[in-house]
Design a protein around this motif. Structure first.
Motif, short mmCIF file in Angstrom:
data_model
loop_
_atom_site.label_atom_id
_atom_site.label_comp_id
_atom_site.label_asym_id
_atom_site.label_seq_id
_atom_site.Cartn_x
_atom_site.Cartn_y
_atom_site.Cartn_z
N ASN A 126 0.83 -1.21 0.00
CA ASN A 126 0.00 0.00 0.00
C ASN A 126 0.86 1.26 0.00
OD1 ASN A 126 -2.35 -1.43 0.05
ND2 ASN A 126 -2.58 -1.34 2.29
N ARG A 129 2.41 1.74 -3.41
CA ARG A 129 1.40 2.24 -4.35
C ARG A 129 1.13 3.72 -4.08
NH1 ARG A 129 -2.40 -1.63 -3.65
NH2 ARG A 129 -3.42 -0.52 -1.98
N VAL A 133 2.36 5.70 -7.21
CA VAL A 133 1.22 6.05 -8.06
C VAL A 133 0.65 7.41 -7.68
CG1 VAL A 133 -1.06 5.35 -8.88
CG2 VAL A 133 0.71 3.62 -8.45
N ASN A 155 0.68 3.68 -13.39
CA ASN A 155 0.96 2.25 -13.15
C ASN A 155 2.02 1.72 -14.11
OD1 ASN A 155 -2.31 0.76 -12.29
ND2 ASN A 155 -1.19 2.40 -11.31
N VAL B 167 3.45 -5.15 -10.35
CA VAL B 167 2.36 -4.20 -10.09
C VAL B 167 0.99 -4.86 -10.23
CG1 VAL B 167 3.76 -2.18 -10.67
CG2 VAL B 167 2.30 -3.21 -12.43
N PHE B 173 -1.37 -2.63 -7.91
CA PHE B 173 -1.59 -1.23 -8.31
C PHE B 173 -2.91 -1.15 -9.08
CE2 PHE B 173 2.99 0.70 -8.43
CZ PHE B 173 3.16 0.35 -7.12
N ASP B 177 -4.13 -3.79 -11.93
CA ASP B 177 -4.33 -5.11 -11.32
C ASP B 177 -5.56 -5.82 -11.90
OD1 ASP B 177 -6.03 -3.25 -10.10
OD2 ASP B 177 -6.01 -4.29 -8.18
#
Lengths: 201, 201
Positions: A126, A129, A133, A155, B167, B173, B177
């Motif tokens: 997490n 990400r 991201v 991504n 990822v 992500f 995903d």
């Protein structure tokens, strides 16, 4: 070990100094002890600040870990500003150069620790990400694309940067493990550039 | 558990059957027990073959692990033949589609096990390099390029494929995903294509 006289000098002042001290301490302790072995208390002690500062500045151990290990040598906002400056057609090159130079400077050891932790701790995934991201690449792609593709583009950039770290630092693929930064910039720059500004469908 | 009557039916015949049985058993046991917890003996027992067959067919636990987890549903030689068939301008698309379809079918759980093991076992990193660079992508790039760039190109392809797995399956992500395979094929296909046949310097 921090000696008593050093401790008596008191806590560091708040603000950017505290943040930087925590990052440096975290990097050292996560590398020494691994993710599970490192405690917030030990990191705060090494940095000479109150443990509550970890929550205050990073929101917790996992986010501190991600940022310390990703080792962006400035805050994300400054990083994004720096990367967005200059020719937009060379954004891809600048991103690779910035990250690779930073990761190379630590010998890749902490990247390995990051990958191991991501595979075993959902919280680290997490944090990764959140960082890659939302704080970094998503900020860049949101600036560039307003057609609903910004997050997918972020991504894609992250996938190539993380994969590059995997083969260069973790799995030691030859010859990319010892390739010059500029060789990698030339090879991978156009990929990042297309993910940011080119056609992806 | 294998029941007595089943066991009395005796060992499986050699050849491709043994190899396939070992791969299926290895995939199940590595996923249940992790890399360290899985033994060659337990895998051979599940497959109903002699433990010596692991060395015979794979050269050891690490190579068996890499191949079971990468889950290429045919042998590398057949895979390469399949990928090289057809339009050379669409090699990149075919590679992504083949790997993603295979990895998706296992839900990505074993990819996570692979990544965790790569970060902590040098032998697994060697097996991964051997598989990705020498047995699969290196075979393809050697066929395509004779200018000394074949291994670097194979590294680059591997970096994007491994990062994509990271990822999509490990760090989850969003939105990649849950993206459709063909969405990823369109976005990443040109990257793989350029690494195989385009300019990289």
């Amino acid at each position: 070990m921090t000696s008593e006289p050093e401790r008596r000098r008191g806590r560091r002042p708040g603000g950017a100094d505290t943040r930087a001290a925590l990052l440096a301490a975290a990097r050292a302790i996560f590398t020494e002890s691994g993710y599970d072995g490192a405690t917030v208390r030990a990191i705060a002690r090494r940095a000479g600040v109150d443990p509550a500062m970890v929550n205050h500045w990073f929101g917790g151990k996992e986010a501190l870990f991600a940022e310390a290990v990703l080792d962006v040598p400035f805050n994300p906002r400054a990083l994004i500003g720096e990367i967005l400056k200059g020719d937009r057609d060379r954004l891809g090159e600048r991103i690779i150069r910035t990250f690779l130079t930073s990761w190379d400077s630590q010998g890749g050891g902490v990247f390995t620790a990051l990958i191991r932790s991501v595979a075993s701790h959902d919280g680290v995934a997490n944090a990764l990400r959140q960082f890659f991201v939302h704080q970094v690449f998503g900020q860049i792609t949101t600036t560039l694309a307003d057609d609903g593709t910004a997050m997918l583009r972020a991504n894609l950039v992250a996938s190539q940067m993380i994969g590059l770290g995997m083969v260069r630092y973790v799995a030691h693929f030859e010859p990319i493990d010892k390739a010059e930064v500029e060789t990698v910039v030339s090879a991978v720059g156009p990929t990042i550039q297309r993910y940011l500004t080119g056609p992806i469908d």
